[in-house]
Design a protein around this motif. Sequence first.
Motif, PDB file in Angstrom:
ATOM      1  N   ALA A   1     -60.470  -9.708 -43.370  1.00 52.34           N
ATOM      2  CA  ALA A   1     -60.504 -10.354 -44.687  1.00 52.34           C
ATOM      3  C   ALA A   1     -61.637 -11.360 -44.811  1.00 52.34           C
ATOM      4  O   ALA A   1     -61.805 -11.948 -45.885  1.00 52.34           O
ATOM      5  CB  ALA A   1     -59.175 -11.049 -44.964  1.00 52.34           C
TER       6      ALA A   1
ATOM      7  N   ARG B   1     -56.832  -8.842 -48.279  1.00 47.24           N
ATOM      8  CA  ARG B   1     -56.570 -10.116 -48.948  1.00 47.24           C
ATOM      9  C   ARG B   1     -55.364 -10.020 -49.885  1.00 47.24           C
ATOM     10  O   ARG B   1     -54.537 -10.921 -49.950  1.00 47.24           O
ATOM     11  CB  ARG B   1     -57.810 -10.565 -49.729  1.00 47.24           C
TER      12      ARG B   1
ATOM     13  N   LYS C   1     -54.594 -15.820 -44.499  1.00 41.69           N
ATOM     14  CA  LYS C   1     -55.514 -16.354 -45.502  1.00 41.69           C
ATOM     15  C   LYS C   1     -56.276 -17.551 -44.957  1.00 41.69           C
ATOM     16  O   LYS C   1     -57.502 -17.656 -45.111  1.00 41.69           O
ATOM     17  CB  LYS C   1     -54.739 -16.745 -46.753  1.00 41.69           C
TER      18      LYS C   1
END
Length: 279
Positions: free
Chosen positions: A107, A122, A165
């Motif tokens: 990501a 993502r 993330k």
Amino acid sequence: MEPQDQEQLRQRYPHIFDRPLAARLATPLVLVLALAIFIFGLVDLDISPSRMLAGLNQLGWIALLMLPPDPGASLPVYLKALGETLSIAVLGTTIAAICALPVSLLAARNVIPSAIVRFPVRRAFDTIRGVDTLIWALVWINVVGLGPFAGVLAIAVSDFGALGKLFSEALETADRKQVEGVRASGGSALHEIRFGLLPQVLPVIAGQVLYFIESNTRSATIIGIVGAGGIGLQLAEQIRVLEWQKVSFLILMILIAVAAIDWISSKLRFAIIGPRAVA
């Protein structure tokens, strides 16, 4: 300010001195709209001063019943339950971090330039972390049954999205000079990640994991209330039977455990990241 100076400023910045009517009314309209939504929420949810005062009166009475905190003969059971809660938090966060780190590479923009690969990864992180830990606990309880195992899985899945993330964002902020140095010395793409990116972001990642362990101690207590084991289950049972002195003792145990973990994680972050990052 002299009049001529003010006139020069007005001519130079007309958009500031001569703002259109819509721009001047935007702020008061937003404030009025926010106030209207707030009042509507109070009315729609039936929140009134009389109910608040009655609730405070009842809360004061319960607080008196909680004194003094007394575990009775259940102290060994409560200590075991607290150990389960801490184990759920540590194991769940560790599993999430181990699984999220390699996936977060997919990501990161500076690792995977292709948006075709990055976009679904993502969005997967967004989807997973969009579901609260309590909901994941209810799901896993129906899958694997009641107990700490469901709590570990709930925290691991929920934190996988959040840590993935955060890890990918940490990778994207890494300095490219070290990566270019590895590449200039003949290193492969894996060498660039291993020796160029990871040494820069591992201290940040370690600090994030330590913070999540501290936060998940509270989350493990909450999911224990719905049957995922730990001290939350004991807390729910004592509230159900109105044993308020035992409830206050359990709350005190949770507060002490969270404070101790916060102190330990602060020391570890200080040792890993340095004083500037934890100030």
